[in-house]
Scaffold this motif. Structure first.
Motif, PDB file in Angstrom:
ATOM      1  N   THR A   9      -1.601  76.258  19.031  1.00  0.00           N
ATOM      2  CA  THR A   9       0.028  76.473  19.558  1.00  0.00           C
ATOM      3  C   THR A   9       0.815  76.688  18.294  1.00  0.00           C
ATOM      4  O   THR A   9       1.698  77.612  18.042  1.00  0.00           O
ATOM      5  CB  THR A   9       0.513  75.201  19.893  1.00  0.00           C
ATOM      6  OG1 THR A   9       0.013  74.957  21.284  1.00  0.00           O
ATOM      7  CG2 THR A   9       2.123  75.071  20.213  1.00  0.00           C
ATOM      8  N   VAL A  13       3.084  79.894  17.449  1.00  0.00           N
ATOM      9  CA  VAL A  13       4.598  79.876  17.074  1.00  0.00           C
ATOM     10  C   VAL A  13       4.804  80.544  15.790  1.00  0.00           C
ATOM     11  O   VAL A  13       5.875  80.998  15.699  1.00  0.00           O
ATOM     12  CB  VAL A  13       5.000  78.171  16.834  1.00  0.00           C
ATOM     13  CG1 VAL A  13       6.233  77.911  16.098  1.00  0.00           C
ATOM     14  CG2 VAL A  13       4.930  77.364  18.091  1.00  0.00           C
ATOM     15  N   SER A  18       9.170  81.902  16.919  1.00  0.00           N
ATOM     16  CA  SER A  18      10.049  80.949  17.614  1.00  0.00           C
ATOM     17  C   SER A  18       9.144  80.260  18.307  1.00  0.00           C
ATOM     18  O   SER A  18       8.180  80.492  19.033  1.00  0.00           O
ATOM     19  CB  SER A  18      11.281  81.445  18.217  1.00  0.00           C
ATOM     20  OG  SER A  18      10.751  82.257  19.519  1.00  0.00           O
ATOM     21  N   LEU A  19       9.706  79.052  18.732  1.00  0.00           N
ATOM     22  CA  LEU A  19       9.387  78.293  19.644  1.00  0.00           C
ATOM     23  C   LEU A  19       9.088  78.640  21.425  1.00  0.00           C
ATOM     24  O   LEU A  19       8.154  78.449  22.090  1.00  0.00           O
ATOM     25  CB  LEU A  19       9.982  76.806  19.890  1.00  0.00           C
ATOM     26  CG  LEU A  19       9.604  75.862  18.446  1.00  0.00           C
ATOM     27  CD1 LEU A  19      10.374  74.692  18.578  1.00  0.00           C
ATOM     28  CD2 LEU A  19       8.358  75.630  18.085  1.00  0.00           C
ATOM     29  N   SER A  20      10.145  79.099  21.493  1.00  0.00           N
ATOM     30  CA  SER A  20      10.420  79.825  22.949  1.00  0.00           C
ATOM     31  C   SER A  20       9.631  81.004  23.313  1.00  0.00           C
ATOM     32  O   SER A  20       8.802  81.118  24.110  1.00  0.00           O
ATOM     33  CB  SER A  20      11.741  79.965  23.156  1.00  0.00           C
ATOM     34  OG  SER A  20      12.265  80.999  22.093  1.00  0.00           O
ATOM     35  N   ALA A  23       5.930  79.830  23.660  1.00  0.00           N
ATOM     36  CA  ALA A  23       6.075  79.147  24.953  1.00  0.00           C
ATOM     37  C   ALA A  23       5.545  80.021  25.860  1.00  0.00           C
ATOM     38  O   ALA A  23       4.787  79.833  26.803  1.00  0.00           O
ATOM     39  CB  ALA A  23       7.004  78.139  25.150  1.00  0.00           C
ATOM     40  N   LEU A  30       8.389  74.638  26.848  1.00  0.00           N
ATOM     41  CA  LEU A  30       9.015  74.739  25.574  1.00  0.00           C
ATOM     42  C   LEU A  30       9.132  73.468  25.086  1.00  0.00           C
ATOM     43  O   LEU A  30       8.630  73.127  23.824  1.00  0.00           O
ATOM     44  CB  LEU A  30      10.559  75.183  25.679  1.00  0.00           C
ATOM     45  CG  LEU A  30      11.499  74.844  24.217  1.00  0.00           C
ATOM     46  CD1 LEU A  30      10.523  75.846  23.045  1.00  0.00           C
ATOM     47  CD2 LEU A  30      12.608  75.648  24.331  1.00  0.00           C
ATOM     48  N   VAL A  33       5.359  72.715  23.674  1.00  0.00           N
ATOM     49  CA  VAL A  33       5.144  73.517  22.506  1.00  0.00           C
ATOM     50  C   VAL A  33       5.741  72.478  21.260  1.00  0.00           C
ATOM     51  O   VAL A  33       5.254  72.312  20.272  1.00  0.00           O
ATOM     52  CB  VAL A  33       5.826  74.676  22.459  1.00  0.00           C
ATOM     53  CG1 VAL A  33       5.907  75.331  20.970  1.00  0.00           C
ATOM     54  CG2 VAL A  33       4.836  75.530  23.217  1.00  0.00           C
ATOM     55  N   SER A  34       6.921  71.997  21.627  1.00  0.00           N
ATOM     56  CA  SER A  34       7.866  71.254  20.585  1.00  0.00           C
ATOM     57  C   SER A  34       6.979  70.058  20.309  1.00  0.00           C
ATOM     58  O   SER A  34       6.797  69.416  19.147  1.00  0.00           O
ATOM     59  CB  SER A  34       9.096  70.922  21.034  1.00  0.00           C
ATOM     60  OG  SER A  34       9.967  71.951  21.143  1.00  0.00           O
ATOM     61  N   ILE A  37       4.078  70.670  17.897  1.00  0.00           N
ATOM     62  CA  ILE A  37       4.139  70.715  16.589  1.00  0.00           C
ATOM     63  C   ILE A  37       4.698  69.502  15.785  1.00  0.00           C
ATOM     64  O   ILE A  37       4.296  69.199  14.765  1.00  0.00           O
ATOM     65  CB  ILE A  37       5.449  71.889  16.387  1.00  0.00           C
ATOM     66  CG1 ILE A  37       5.288  73.267  17.137  1.00  0.00           C
ATOM     67  CG2 ILE A  37       5.926  71.896  14.887  1.00  0.00           C
ATOM     68  CD1 ILE A  37       3.716  73.759  16.477  1.00  0.00           C
ATOM     69  N   ARG A  51      13.323  74.921  10.705  1.00  0.00           N
ATOM     70  CA  ARG A  51      14.014  75.435  11.963  1.00  0.00           C
ATOM     71  C   ARG A  51      15.330  75.405  11.595  1.00  0.00           C
ATOM     72  O   ARG A  51      15.983  74.585  11.081  1.00  0.00           O
ATOM     73  CB  ARG A  51      13.958  74.351  13.243  1.00  0.00           C
ATOM     74  CG  ARG A  51      12.304  74.149  13.310  1.00  0.00           C
ATOM     75  CD  ARG A  51      12.174  73.124  14.461  1.00  0.00           C
ATOM     76  NE  ARG A  51      10.857  72.699  14.785  1.00  0.00           N
ATOM     77  CZ  ARG A  51      10.159  71.701  14.193  1.00  0.00           C
ATOM     78  NH1 ARG A  51      10.608  71.249  13.169  1.00  0.00           N
ATOM     79  NH2 ARG A  51       8.909  71.378  14.477  1.00  0.00           N
TER      80      ARG A  51
END
Length: 305
Positions: A9, A13, A18-20, A23, A30, A33-34, A37, A51
């Motif tokens: 993951t 990223v 980006s996270l989105s 994802a 999302l 994934v967050s 991290i 970020r």
């Protein structure tokens, strides 16, 4: 925490930006994934990503983890490929590089047996007297002589090679036998080179130091075969691999000189790029070559008389 999943993951990223985006490509939520991290940052006790509303930036720790995580993921994929293909019929193209003389005399004669063992594999043999770039030239395995440069390539030692100086008895009778490397200044030397000019031979001196002798070459050829033939005809002194002239030394058509000043033997390796570790055909070829050379070492050293 599933560390491999978290590594995957994290790498996604960084590469997606980006996270989105990560994802969407995984796919995963999302929130998931967050959390992964955040779990990595908590596990290592440091911030990995900075970020902002517009972009992500790696911290120094994040950059280190990114490089290591990519390597771990690639290694796991290699292992998975190797294990899943273990019982499968080998197939595909194999590109091998070797120095011209060694490749022609010691590698090429073995290829027919290798191809019989693996009928769905094809082999390209590239004979060049220069180091190839494994990745840029799409070479799966290459023979290298001497010290290996620092790199990510995987190396397996096959044998050792000794370079010797020799000449025909007729030449030595006519010009005398050099007793020390310094005596080469008064001799005709046959030099392996693409470009005519000053040649150099290195020697190990009695005190353990090395010395480079600048030669008065009379013949330059970019073929060791041709140089050895010229030496047999009495043209001068030549420096060649001992295995190449072993039969000549035994038959007396060439005489070894300056044996006490020879450099230590150089290792001969077969090298592979890391990405090829999981290639069954590459691994099969390297194992095949190592087995053949171990049972009948073609680079046998000559006894110093």
């Amino acid at each position: 925490m599933d560390q491999v999943a978290a590594f995957t993951t994290f790498v996604r990223v960084v590469e997606a930006g980006s996270l989105s985006a990560a994802a969407r490509s995984l796919p995963a939520s999302l929130t998931a994934v967050s959390r992964q991290i955040a779990a990595l940052e908590a596990h290592y006790g440091t911030t990995l990503l900075l970020r902002t509303t517009r972009q992500l930036a790696l911290t120094d720790a994040g950059r280190l983890l990114y490089d290591r995580a990519k390597a771990v993921i690639a290694e796991l994929r290699d292992v998975e490929l190797a294990l899943s293909s273990q019982d499968a019929q080998l197939s595909g193209r194999l590109r091998v590089s070797a120095p011209s003389l060694m490749g022609r005399l010691l590698i090429a004669p073995l290829l027919a047996d290798f191809l019989r063992l693996h009928p769905d594999v094809s082999v390209d043999l590239l004979l060049v007297d220069r180091p190839v770039n494994l990745l840029e030239e799409d070479v799966h395995a290459a023979l290298r002589i001497g010290r290996l440069p620092d790199s990510q390539a995987v190396a397996r030692k096959l044998a050792e090679l000794t370079m010797i100086v020799c000449a025909a008895p007729s030449y030595l009778q006519r010009r005398g036998t050099p007793a020390t490397p310094a005596d080469l200044a008064g001799h005709d030397c046959l030099v392996f080179s693409d470009v005519p000019g000053g040649g150099e031979w290195r020697f190990r001196m009695p005190d353990g130091t090395s010395a480079t002798m600048h030669l008065r070459g009379r013949l330059w050829i970019n073929s060791l075969d041709a140089l050895a033939a010229a030496a047999r005809d009495g043209a001068g002194l030549v420096r060649v691999p001992s295995w190449q002239v072993a039969d000549d030394i035994e038959a007396g058509t060439l005489t070894r000189v300056l044996a006490d000043y020879e450099l230590p033997a150089s290792a001969v390796h077969v090298v592979m790029p890391p990405a090829r570790l999981g290639s069954p055909r590459t691994r099969a070829f390297v194992d095949f070559l190592a087995l053949r050379w171990r049972s009948n070492n073609p680079l046998r050293a000559l006894a110093v008389s």
